[in-house]
Write a protein that holds these residues in place. Structure first.
Motif, PDB file in Angstrom:
ATOM      1  N   LEU A  62     -22.652  -0.724 -15.856  1.00 36.68           N
ATOM      2  CA  LEU A  62     -22.718  -0.662 -14.374  1.00 36.68           C
ATOM      3  C   LEU A  62     -21.396  -0.349 -14.050  1.00 36.68           C
ATOM      4  CD1 LEU A  62     -24.229  -0.913 -11.689  1.00 36.68           C
ATOM      5  CD2 LEU A  62     -24.028  -3.394 -11.909  1.00 36.68           C
ATOM      6  N   ALA A  63     -21.197   0.493 -13.077  1.00 42.23           N
ATOM      7  CA  ALA A  63     -19.979   0.792 -12.530  1.00 42.23           C
ATOM      8  C   ALA A  63     -20.170   1.253 -10.830  1.00 42.23           C
ATOM      9  CB  ALA A  63     -19.042   1.696 -12.982  1.00 42.23           C
ATOM     10  N   GLY A  64     -19.213   1.424 -10.094  1.00 40.33           N
ATOM     11  CA  GLY A  64     -19.473   1.793  -8.735  1.00 40.33           C
ATOM     12  C   GLY A  64     -18.222   2.302  -8.242  1.00 40.33           C
ATOM     13  N   PHE A  65     -18.392   2.719  -6.914  1.00 44.16           N
ATOM     14  CA  PHE A  65     -17.403   3.574  -6.145  1.00 44.16           C
ATOM     15  C   PHE A  65     -17.556   3.543  -4.689  1.00 44.16           C
ATOM     16  CE2 PHE A  65     -14.242   6.877  -5.523  1.00 44.16           C
ATOM     17  CZ  PHE A  65     -14.759   7.487  -4.430  1.00 44.16           C
ATOM     18  N   SER A  66     -16.362   2.668  -3.971  1.00 48.40           N
ATOM     19  CA  SER A  66     -16.608   2.400  -2.506  1.00 48.40           C
ATOM     20  C   SER A  66     -15.670   3.310  -1.671  1.00 48.40           C
ATOM     21  CB  SER A  66     -16.274   0.912  -2.322  1.00 48.40           C
ATOM     22  OG  SER A  66     -16.179   0.687  -0.976  1.00 48.40           O
ATOM     23  N   VAL A  67     -15.950   3.564  -0.740  1.00 48.85           N
ATOM     24  CA  VAL A  67     -15.200   4.196   0.397  1.00 48.85           C
ATOM     25  C   VAL A  67     -14.998   3.490   1.691  1.00 48.85           C
ATOM     26  CG1 VAL A  67     -14.500   6.205   1.784  1.00 48.85           C
ATOM     27  CG2 VAL A  67     -15.289   6.620  -0.781  1.00 48.85           C
ATOM     28  N   GLY A  68     -13.829   3.434   2.127  1.00 46.37           N
ATOM     29  CA  GLY A  68     -13.626   2.529   3.321  1.00 46.37           C
ATOM     30  C   GLY A  68     -12.610   3.455   4.343  1.00 46.37           C
ATOM     31  N   VAL A  69     -12.389   2.911   5.468  1.00 49.10           N
ATOM     32  CA  VAL A  69     -11.683   3.698   6.517  1.00 49.10           C
ATOM     33  C   VAL A  69     -10.702   2.679   7.258  1.00 49.10           C
ATOM     34  CG1 VAL A  69     -13.189   3.658   8.279  1.00 49.10           C
ATOM     35  CG2 VAL A  69     -11.601   5.420   8.200  1.00 49.10           C
ATOM     36  N   VAL A  70      -9.515   3.146   7.521  1.00 47.61           N
ATOM     37  CA  VAL A  70      -8.794   2.301   8.505  1.00 47.61           C
ATOM     38  C   VAL A  70      -7.621   3.180   9.164  1.00 47.61           C
ATOM     39  CG1 VAL A  70      -6.884   2.322   6.507  1.00 47.61           C
ATOM     40  CG2 VAL A  70      -6.799   0.477   8.413  1.00 47.61           C
ATOM     41  N   ASP A  71      -7.292   2.774  10.649  1.00 45.84           N
ATOM     42  CA  ASP A  71      -6.351   3.702  11.321  1.00 45.84           C
ATOM     43  C   ASP A  71      -5.063   3.520  10.643  1.00 45.84           C
ATOM     44  OD1 ASP A  71      -5.092   4.903  13.481  1.00 45.84           O
ATOM     45  OD2 ASP A  71      -6.074   3.876  14.660  1.00 45.84           O
ATOM     46  N   LYS A  72      -4.418   4.618  10.543  1.00 46.65           N
ATOM     47  CA  LYS A  72      -2.931   4.405   9.569  1.00 46.65           C
ATOM     48  C   LYS A  72      -2.084   3.499  10.237  1.00 46.65           C
ATOM     49  CE  LYS A  72       0.400   7.565   7.719  1.00 46.65           C
ATOM     50  NZ  LYS A  72       0.963   9.025   7.695  1.00 46.65           N
ATOM     51  N   ALA A  73      -2.122   3.146  11.458  1.00 47.47           N
ATOM     52  CA  ALA A  73      -1.315   2.298  12.098  1.00 47.47           C
ATOM     53  C   ALA A  73      -1.594   0.810  11.707  1.00 47.47           C
ATOM     54  CB  ALA A  73      -1.351   2.415  13.469  1.00 47.47           C
ATOM     55  N   LYS A  74      -2.751   0.623  11.041  1.00 43.28           N
ATOM     56  CA  LYS A  74      -3.377  -0.700  10.754  1.00 43.28           C
ATOM     57  C   LYS A  74      -3.215  -0.973   9.231  1.00 43.28           C
ATOM     58  CE  LYS A  74      -5.760  -1.299  15.038  1.00 43.28           C
ATOM     59  NZ  LYS A  74      -7.528  -1.658  15.719  1.00 43.28           N
ATOM     60  N   ILE A  75      -2.960   0.047   8.512  1.00 46.47           N
ATOM     61  CA  ILE A  75      -2.734  -0.198   7.075  1.00 46.47           C
ATOM     62  C   ILE A  75      -1.864  -1.329   7.021  1.00 46.47           C
ATOM     63  CG2 ILE A  75      -1.735   0.734   4.902  1.00 46.47           C
ATOM     64  CD1 ILE A  75      -2.575   3.454   5.840  1.00 46.47           C
ATOM     65  N   LEU A  76      -2.156  -2.282   6.050  1.00 46.18           N
ATOM     66  CA  LEU A  76      -1.249  -3.389   6.015  1.00 46.18           C
ATOM     67  C   LEU A  76       0.132  -3.149   5.155  1.00 46.18           C
ATOM     68  CD1 LEU A  76      -3.623  -6.219   4.554  1.00 46.18           C
ATOM     69  CD2 LEU A  76      -3.241  -5.469   6.740  1.00 46.18           C
ATOM     70  N   ASP A  77       1.054  -3.449   6.069  1.00 43.11           N
ATOM     71  CA  ASP A  77       2.552  -3.093   5.673  1.00 43.11           C
ATOM     72  C   ASP A  77       3.334  -4.518   5.218  1.00 43.11           C
ATOM     73  OD1 ASP A  77       4.975  -2.123   5.306  1.00 43.11           O
ATOM     74  OD2 ASP A  77       4.753  -1.353   7.232  1.00 43.11           O
ATOM     75  N   ASN A  78       3.751  -4.754   3.851  1.00 40.27           N
ATOM     76  CA  ASN A  78       4.473  -5.906   3.739  1.00 40.27           C
ATOM     77  C   ASN A  78       5.801  -5.793   3.977  1.00 40.27           C
ATOM     78  OD1 ASN A  78       5.557  -4.123   1.811  1.00 40.27           O
ATOM     79  ND2 ASN A  78       4.354  -5.324   0.139  1.00 40.27           N
ATOM     80  N   LYS A  79       6.421  -4.842   4.663  1.00 37.40           N
ATOM     81  CA  LYS A  79       7.740  -4.662   4.963  1.00 37.40           C
ATOM     82  C   LYS A  79       8.214  -5.850   5.859  1.00 37.40           C
ATOM     83  CE  LYS A  79       7.990   0.337   3.994  1.00 37.40           C
ATOM     84  NZ  LYS A  79       8.228   1.710   4.846  1.00 37.40           N
TER      85      LYS A  79
END
Length: 346
Positions: A157-174
């Protein structure tokens, strides 16, 4: 499809009609996952989903794929197949959420030695439950009957997920810095990693895994090991709304030492006091039964921490409050320090 039938193919081990029956049985489970973005029904050549990009200036798609691994062997031994689908979804959507993205839809792939429609429907029931927990639509999949490749009573059993995020809200560890707080979200158990070691430690194929054990709170070993992977999507989405999150790590294979550093910039590390980790009983049993070194345990299993989150020290109390209101018994796991070691376990 009623006219689709091949006696020759059936003689070779593939029953087309069993596949049709399986699809009919799983439709009620799939229906539970429908969201407003779903276009059409399952059964076409592709799963259709209409993106709602309201409020997003620069939408970015985020994808993740994974399987359940050899945890499936426990499902075979227990003859219980309606929860491993949750694991499959969890392993994908928990990765997607680490980027700050909202999972939108999911597709599964089930390969069987023999298509038993009721068993396949049970598997999909679990997948659907995982999708409901993640707020994600199950828009398609594939069931492949592969006689001679898989034993008749086994499957993958395997799977595949697709999500969406506004580029400005992508987590940034800087923005991460010394003194930031690491928060733990508890796991539900072993989740879906390290089962090759688990099976070796307990000699699982020959062990009694159905008798209740006092050290596991009256649950059997099989029942405990089969506990589905926790899905953190909804609590994390709520946290993203109210607190600036600097990084998220999904604690999977490789445990603390491999996964936590993946979200931490070079020159910084996570200092964690072992005494603060709420280790679940199953991990103590695994370590004892296998005489496994402590570092190997933390380098293989989640040890009771399914996800870690880094926030500013000033935001820690609010983050804990938000997560607890969302049903997560979150707690402070450690702090960010200057280090090149990734994880400092003391």
């Amino acid at each position: 499809m009623e006219k689709s039938y091949s006696e020759s193919y059936k003689a070779a081990g593939v029953d087309i009609t069993a596949g049709y029956k399986a699809v009919e049985l799983m439709k009620s489970h799939i229906a539970r996952t429908v969201t407003k973005g779903v276009v059409g029904d399952v059964g076409g050549f592709g799963g259709l989903f209409s993106l709602d990009l309201t409020g997003m200036k620069n939408p970015v798609l985020v994808s993740g794929t994974d399987g359940v691994g050899t945890k499936l062997k426990i499902a075979f031994l227990m003859d219980k197949h309606d929860t491993v689908g949750i694991d499959c979804v969890a392993m994908c959507v928990n990765d997607v959420i680490c980027c700050g993205a909202k999972p939108l839809f999911f597709l599964d792939y089930i390969a069987v030695g023999k298509n038993v429609p009721e068993k396949v429907a049970d598997i999909v029931k679990g997948v659907a439950e995982g999708c409901v927990q993640a707020g994600s639509a199950l828009i398609g999949g594939e069931t492949a009957e592969m006689p001679g490749f898989y034993p008749v009573d086994e499957y993958d059993l395997a799977g595949f997920s697709v999500g969406v995020v506004d580029k400005a809200k992508i987590l940034d560890n800087k923005t991460m810095k010394e003194g930031d707080v690491v928060i733990a979200l508890p796991s539900s158990g072993v989740h879906s990693n390290g089962f090759s070691l688990v099976r070796k430690v307990f000699d699982i194929e020959n062990a009694d895994i159905k008798t209740p054990l006092e050290e596991l709170g009256g649950k059997s070993l099989g029942e405990t090991l089969l506990t589905p992977t926790k899905i953190y999507v909804k609590p994390m989405l709520k946290l993203f709304e109210e607190v600036q999150v600097k990084a998220v790590s999904h604690i999977t294979g490789g445990g603390f030492f491999e996964n936590i550093p993946r979200s931490i910039p070079k020159g910084l590390g996570a200092k964690i006091n072992k005494a603060d980790v709420r280790v679940l009983p199953i991990f103590k049993l695994i370590q004892k039964a296998g005489n496994i070194a402590e570092r190997d345990m933390f380098n293989t299993f989640n040890m009771g921490v399914g996800m870690s989150v880094v926030v500013a020290k000033a935001d820690a109390d609010k983050a804990l409050s938000v997560l607890k209101a969302a049903g997560e018994d979150a707690y402070v796991l450690g702090e960010i320090v200057k280090s090149d070691d990734g994880v400092v376990l003391c």
